[in-house]
Design a protein around this motif. Sequence first.
Motif, short mmCIF file in Angstrom:
data_model
loop_
_atom_site.label_atom_id
_atom_site.label_comp_id
_atom_site.label_asym_id
_atom_site.label_seq_id
_atom_site.Cartn_x
_atom_site.Cartn_y
_atom_site.Cartn_z
N UNK A 354 15.18 -43.66 2.50
CA UNK A 354 14.82 -42.57 3.42
C UNK A 354 13.70 -42.49 4.16
N UNK A 355 13.43 -41.45 4.59
CA UNK A 355 11.92 -40.57 5.20
C UNK A 355 11.92 -39.99 4.10
N UNK A 356 10.48 -40.17 4.50
CA UNK A 356 9.13 -38.85 3.64
C UNK A 356 9.87 -37.72 3.30
N UNK A 357 9.94 -37.76 1.80
CA UNK A 357 11.16 -35.68 1.84
C UNK A 357 12.75 -36.86 1.21
N UNK A 358 13.12 -37.16 1.84
CA UNK A 358 13.90 -37.78 1.24
C UNK A 358 15.34 -38.50 0.26
N UNK A 359 16.20 -37.90 -0.42
CA UNK A 359 15.98 -38.72 -1.31
C UNK A 359 17.59 -39.26 -1.21
N UNK A 380 8.49 -32.59 3.72
CA UNK A 380 9.08 -33.99 3.98
C UNK A 380 8.83 -34.54 5.34
N UNK A 381 9.49 -35.30 6.85
CA UNK A 381 8.50 -36.09 7.26
C UNK A 381 8.81 -34.39 8.52
N UNK A 382 7.77 -34.82 9.48
CA UNK A 382 7.73 -33.38 10.39
C UNK A 382 8.70 -33.92 11.52
N UNK A 383 9.13 -35.43 11.76
CA UNK A 383 10.10 -35.41 12.41
C UNK A 383 11.84 -35.51 12.23
N UNK A 384 11.70 -34.84 11.22
CA UNK A 384 13.04 -34.95 10.47
C UNK A 384 13.42 -33.43 10.84
N UNK A 389 16.39 -26.58 14.73
CA UNK A 389 16.00 -25.19 15.03
C UNK A 389 16.24 -24.44 14.01
N UNK A 390 15.29 -23.62 13.33
CA UNK A 390 16.61 -22.79 12.91
C UNK A 390 15.22 -23.35 11.66
N UNK A 391 14.27 -24.07 11.46
CA UNK A 391 13.75 -25.01 9.85
C UNK A 391 12.50 -24.58 10.34
N UNK A 392 11.85 -24.13 8.72
CA UNK A 392 10.83 -23.55 9.10
C UNK A 392 10.68 -23.97 7.45
N UNK A 426 24.41 -42.06 9.17
CA UNK A 426 24.14 -43.61 10.30
C UNK A 426 24.28 -43.34 12.17
N UNK A 427 24.56 -44.43 12.42
CA UNK A 427 24.76 -44.81 13.60
C UNK A 427 26.50 -45.56 13.42
N UNK A 428 26.49 -44.36 13.98
CA UNK A 428 28.17 -44.15 13.78
C UNK A 428 28.90 -44.82 15.28
N UNK A 429 29.89 -45.52 14.77
CA UNK A 429 30.79 -46.37 16.02
C UNK A 429 32.62 -46.15 16.39
N UNK A 430 32.00 -45.98 18.05
CA UNK A 430 33.84 -45.22 18.13
C UNK A 430 34.59 -44.45 17.25
N UNK A 431 33.75 -43.15 17.38
CA UNK A 431 34.20 -41.71 17.14
C UNK A 431 33.42 -40.84 18.10
N UNK A 432 34.02 -39.98 18.91
CA UNK A 432 32.59 -39.34 20.05
C UNK A 432 33.09 -37.76 19.35
N UNK A 433 33.85 -37.00 17.99
CA UNK A 433 33.03 -36.60 17.17
C UNK A 433 32.33 -36.69 16.67
N UNK A 434 31.48 -38.03 16.18
CA UNK A 434 30.53 -38.11 15.03
C UNK A 434 28.93 -38.85 15.60
N UNK A 435 29.25 -39.28 16.88
CA UNK A 435 28.88 -39.72 17.89
C UNK A 435 27.38 -38.54 17.99
N UNK A 436 27.09 -37.54 18.56
CA UNK A 436 26.23 -36.61 18.57
C UNK A 436 25.19 -36.39 17.37
N UNK A 437 25.75 -36.78 15.72
CA UNK A 437 24.75 -37.02 15.03
C UNK A 437 24.53 -38.25 14.32
N UNK A 438 24.31 -39.30 15.39
CA UNK A 438 23.60 -40.47 14.55
C UNK A 438 22.49 -40.33 14.64
N UNK A 439 21.88 -40.54 13.31
CA UNK A 439 20.27 -40.90 13.05
C UNK A 439 19.46 -39.46 12.96
N UNK A 440 20.85 -38.90 11.99
CA UNK A 440 20.19 -37.05 11.27
C UNK A 440 20.09 -37.31 10.54
#
Length: 534
Positions: A354-359, A380-384, A389-392, A426-440
């Motif tokens: 995983x990215x820096x700062x994650x396990x 952690x990784x600044x990109x993460x 918003x609200x992460x400090x 991860x990059x979920x497929x065929x599910x509109x309920x989970x697609x907005x969270x992909x890669x987060x």
Amino acid sequence: MKVELRYRITGRVMTMALVGVIMVCVSCLVFLYNPLQMILRKFLTLSPGSMFFSLWETPPYDVVMKIYIFNVTNAEEFLRGEEKLNFTQSGPYAYKEVLTNNNATFHDDGTVTYSPYRDFHPDEANSVANPLTERIIVPNIPVIGIQSFLTDSSFVTNIGFSTLAASMGAPSFVNLTVNEYLWGYEDKLVSLANQFIPSWIDFGKFGILERLMDRDNHNEVTISVKPGQSSSQYAQQLTQEELMSEYHIIKWNGLHGLKEWGFDEKNESAKSTKKCQLVEGAFDGTIFPTPLRKYRNVTIYRHAFCRPVPLMFVNENVNSQGIKVYNYKMGEDLFSSPDINPFNECFCSNGKCPEKGLQNIAPCYYGLPIVLSQPHFLNGDPAVINSFNGIDPIEEKHGSIAKIQPDVGIPMDGSMLRIQVNLGVSQTRFNSKTRPFNGLTLPLLWIELGCTKLPSFVDWLLTLVFDVLPVCQDVLSYFLGIVGLAIISGAALLTLFFSKAVPRSLSISPDYSAIPLISIPAQYLREKELRICK
């Protein structure tokens, strides 16, 4: 005539000198062997029926667990793709963790096996609100987690689960009470999985904290109490100091390492085992070896965290009671990739780091993509961090610190172990309920484990042992030495100046010549020259 004198030494003077010699000897022995430290070492021996065993079996202090939850405030805007997720931190919701070490069995090889059990009780005094009534909006972990888990599965499996979730009306976010979110609520997907796949999902309700803490209980742990009586087949991976440390873990649930990270005890060659796969050599975090060497780094293992956690020595100071403590913290590279922190080479799941700062700790949690980090993705990784918003992240609020008393080997008040639990999507497929969270990497909650103030009798005992008795021992040592020398000197002076000198013998030398008496006529006395002939 030769006169030899002998001083008359009375019995009182002899007794006086003997007392002085004994006092000086005792002073030297106290200085050389430090009997207070020897008594303390005897007291701190973990053995059946000892006072220290009673304190270890039921620790006299509580650990307060504070939970901070990331509450979503813009769920609808996020799902429409208008905004990135906005979190507000809700909490703390506090619980007292009561630890008991049950079924302790001592073995002939200098080890003890026991079963730690942690029970949790609400701590209203340290909570911001009642977790039974306080409500939050959070991501739907079961549907997002399972869909992410199935990413690499077949098309049929992915579309099948997506259809099943949709038919059950599984939403992207759920509105729950804090108590439900932490300790369990009815979820249709979880109940169905438990019914049809009990070998995988072995629980009927889902509560994120309940799942974490369940892993902490029902374990069998073996630690060393007399190092050196048993040998280790992993001596090449461990340092001599780790092997000879009291209270280091030997086995956890019968294994020297973590099978989740590739440890295989059946492997005939121990050389191929990596240190990061071992729990042997780590400590359970409740007791440490004594005396703990200054500058030494220590490793702790808690089953819920799925991996050993190294703690780095920072400095030495005194706490509010004036007792010496060593301070430790997590390294900035704790959750870094193996090229930065080689110790993490075991912890890449399915070859993906995983990215820096994650396990990623998915292997310990049913394969679901649970990810650890420091709170607010500290270090952690600044990109993460910038994904929401609200992460400090702030070191003073979110960093961990452990305060250990080196002569007793127990954590002191002021110790704070902080860890965050996330869901890696991860990059979920065929599910509109989970697609907005992909890669987060969705932050779910973070935990602060802190030691409460020690009970007054323990605090008093530590003050007595480390502040009062050492001073008394030093004063006694110097007093005995000085007074003993003074008594010896006094005995010598009494002997020299106040005892009577008695002649030992009187003798006349045999080497002499007789002087003859000669009668001298008077007329010779008048002459100027007088000769005396022999």
